[in-house]
Design an enzyme around this catalytic site. Structure first.
Site, PDB file in Angstrom:
ATOM      1  N   ARG A  19       0.862  -1.179   0.000  1.00 58.60           N
ATOM      2  CA  ARG A  19       0.000   0.000   0.000  1.00 58.60           C
ATOM      3  C   ARG A  19       0.900   1.232   0.000  1.00 58.60           C
ATOM      4  O   ARG A  19       2.057   1.178   0.430  1.00 58.60           O
ATOM      5  CB  ARG A  19      -0.898   0.023   1.242  1.00 58.60           C
ATOM      6  CG  ARG A  19      -1.826  -1.189   1.367  1.00 58.60           C
ATOM      7  CD  ARG A  19      -2.610  -1.136   2.667  1.00 58.60           C
ATOM      8  NE  ARG A  19      -3.528  -2.261   2.805  1.00 58.60           N
ATOM      9  CZ  ARG A  19      -3.238  -3.409   3.408  1.00 58.60           C
ATOM     10  NH1 ARG A  19      -2.034  -3.569   3.958  1.00 58.60           N
ATOM     11  NH2 ARG A  19      -4.120  -4.375   3.488  1.00 58.60           N
ATOM     12  N   LYS A  52      -1.723  -2.269   7.695  1.00 57.58           N
ATOM     13  CA  LYS A  52      -3.130  -2.096   8.004  1.00 57.58           C
ATOM     14  C   LYS A  52      -3.560  -3.094   9.067  1.00 57.58           C
ATOM     15  O   LYS A  52      -3.226  -4.270   9.013  1.00 57.58           O
ATOM     16  CB  LYS A  52      -3.966  -2.300   6.731  1.00 57.58           C
ATOM     17  CG  LYS A  52      -5.424  -1.916   6.899  1.00 57.58           C
ATOM     18  CD  LYS A  52      -6.162  -2.014   5.571  1.00 57.58           C
ATOM     19  CE  LYS A  52      -7.612  -1.619   5.737  1.00 57.58           C
ATOM     20  NZ  LYS A  52      -8.347  -1.702   4.442  1.00 57.58           N
ATOM     21  N   HIS A  69      -2.726   2.676  -5.751  1.00 57.64           N
ATOM     22  CA  HIS A  69      -3.157   1.356  -5.277  1.00 57.64           C
ATOM     23  C   HIS A  69      -3.258   0.344  -6.421  1.00 57.64           C
ATOM     24  O   HIS A  69      -3.267  -0.864  -6.182  1.00 57.64           O
ATOM     25  CB  HIS A  69      -4.505   1.475  -4.575  1.00 57.64           C
ATOM     26  CG  HIS A  69      -4.779   0.380  -3.587  1.00 57.64           C
ATOM     27  ND1 HIS A  69      -4.134   0.290  -2.370  1.00 57.64           N
ATOM     28  CD2 HIS A  69      -5.623  -0.696  -3.636  1.00 57.64           C
ATOM     29  CE1 HIS A  69      -4.563  -0.771  -1.712  1.00 57.64           C
ATOM     30  NE2 HIS A  69      -5.470  -1.385  -2.460  1.00 57.64           N
ATOM     31  N   HIS A 121      -3.982  -9.650   3.823  1.00 59.79           N
ATOM     32  CA  HIS A 121      -5.442  -9.665   3.972  1.00 59.79           C
ATOM     33  C   HIS A 121      -5.844 -10.548   5.144  1.00 59.79           C
ATOM     34  O   HIS A 121      -5.327 -11.661   5.296  1.00 59.79           O
ATOM     35  CB  HIS A 121      -6.115 -10.200   2.699  1.00 59.79           C
ATOM     36  CG  HIS A 121      -6.088  -9.220   1.567  1.00 59.79           C
ATOM     37  ND1 HIS A 121      -6.290  -9.589   0.245  1.00 59.79           N
ATOM     38  CD2 HIS A 121      -5.885  -7.872   1.551  1.00 59.79           C
ATOM     39  CE1 HIS A 121      -6.220  -8.516  -0.531  1.00 59.79           C
ATOM     40  NE2 HIS A 121      -5.969  -7.471   0.244  1.00 59.79           N
TER      41      HIS A 121
END
Length: 376
Positions: free
Chosen positions: A204, A229, A306, A332
């Site tokens: 990212r 994240k 992105h 993820h």
């Protein structure tokens, strides 16, 4: 109604209300106040301690304010910030939720304690009907309100919203040729390396600008992402073909830093892509670098920084990389998020034969057989 407004010419706050002995008594109790008989108002100097005292005194009486005028030192959302610190929220989440809450207060002209349930409903309706806000942003607003008014303030203990159906949009994916064209459009070595590492490792924009030199493992061809994240660390790959170019960039980086800093300051700068004042490159700068490169490369697709991450995942899938491994590299939490790339991976789609082709092929074979029988 009680209104508090700031006057720029004399740098004072003016308080206005319909006559009430209670309100007059409160107004008199606030230090440094002055009464103005000509317009029946009270004024106070622009001092945070006095304005905070004024807000606290009139809060139970539903005072109307303009949040943009209130000094930050008054801390009208201080309980929110305290709650985010206690829960160790990320900077991004804290900033996003704060933005939603501040816009709500600006829309209603109220202090948090005076916000009612219908205020939330009216504001959300305003977002959808008037501002045409995207579903994702409306959902984010709802989450901010639930967190603050239900969890922190206990103001609406049963606060919940009906489920919103989200838009399902596939990302625009850059082809290998388009990705290469973007890299070639950048003559600046630092800018090119920024995009190369982002694509090489599937990072990212916030992750790549916060990379430190110590996060790069040139021996194992790995990149360590620290507190990505969700505040999670992870490792991802670094292209072997990038090693020599990266080493050259590190020499250029050191030279450029020495031109503007002392040797000790240069050694103390940890960022792989340094910005101003010993800080990492600004996120907006990184996004502008990509946008300008895509424009020079004449990319017609609607893409952003992105898109390099999307390209990384899609290209890996087309090369036959296991979906679970891609999930790990991207960081993820759920494989469902990664599965979106199966819908845009060209190689997988190319292997699917349309039923129309099967019917057409069957008819053609049948006709060929008939012709062969006739010829015999």
């Amino acid at each position: 109604m009680i209104k508090l407004r700031f006057s720029l010419p004399d740098n004072r706050f003016y308080l206005r209300f319909r006559f009430s002995e209670t309100f007059v008594s409160i107004a008199k109790s606030i230090p440094k106040g002055s009464y103005h008989p000509e317009d029946k108002s009270w004024s106070y100097p622009n001092e945070p301690t006095i304005i905070k005292q004024l807000l606290n005194a009139f809060e139970p009486h539903d005072i109307r304010i303009s949040p943009k005028e209130i000094p930050k030192q008054c801390g009208i959302l201080e309980d929110y910030f305290k709650a985010t610190r206690e829960r160790n929220f990320t900077f991004c989440t804290t900033k996003t939720y704060y933005s939603h809450l501040f816009q709500l207060l600006d829309f209603t002209g109220k202090l948090p304690a005076n916000v009612k349930m219908f205020d939330l409903e009216n504001y959300l309706d305003h977002l959808v009907k008037e501002r045409r806000t995207k579903v994702a942003s409306v959902r984010s607003s709802r989450q901010a309100f639930i967190f603050y008014f239900r969890e922190v303030r206990k103001q609406f203990t049963n606060l919940k919203f009906p489920r919103m159906k989200t838009e399902s949009k596939l990302p625009e994916v850059l082809s290998a040729e388009e990705t290469k064209a973007i890299f070639n459009a950048l003559p600046n070595r630092k800018h090119k390396m920024l995009l190369l590492i982002s694509y090489s490792s599937g990072l990212r924009v916030s992750e790549v600008i916060h990379l430190k030199i110590t996060d790069i493992d040139l021996t194992r061809n790995m990149v360590r992402v620290t507190q990505g994240k969700g505040k999670k660390d992870r490792y991802t790959v670094l292209a072997a073909s990038l090693i020599d170019e990266l080493k050259e960039y590190l020499k250029v980086r050191e030279y450029n830093l020495l031109l503007r800093e002392s040797y000790n300051e240069m050694r103390a700068n940890p960022w792989l892509f340094p910005g101003a004042k010993n800080r990492p490159l600004h996120i907006r700068t990184a996004e502008s670098i990509f946008t300008n490169a895509a424009k020079k490369a004449k990319i017609q697709k609607k893409v952003s920084f992105h898109s390099l991450r999307h390209a990384f995942a899609t290209h890996l899938l087309e090369l036959g990389t296991d979906l679970r491994m891609i999930q790990t590299l991207l960081g993820h939490a759920s494989v469902r998020t990664t599965q979106i790339y199966t819908k845009v991976a060209r190689s997988r789609l190319e292997n699917i034969i349309s039923p129309l082709d099967r019917i057409t092929n069957t008819i053609e074979k049948t006709n060929q057989n008939k012709e062969q029988k006739k010829n015999k």
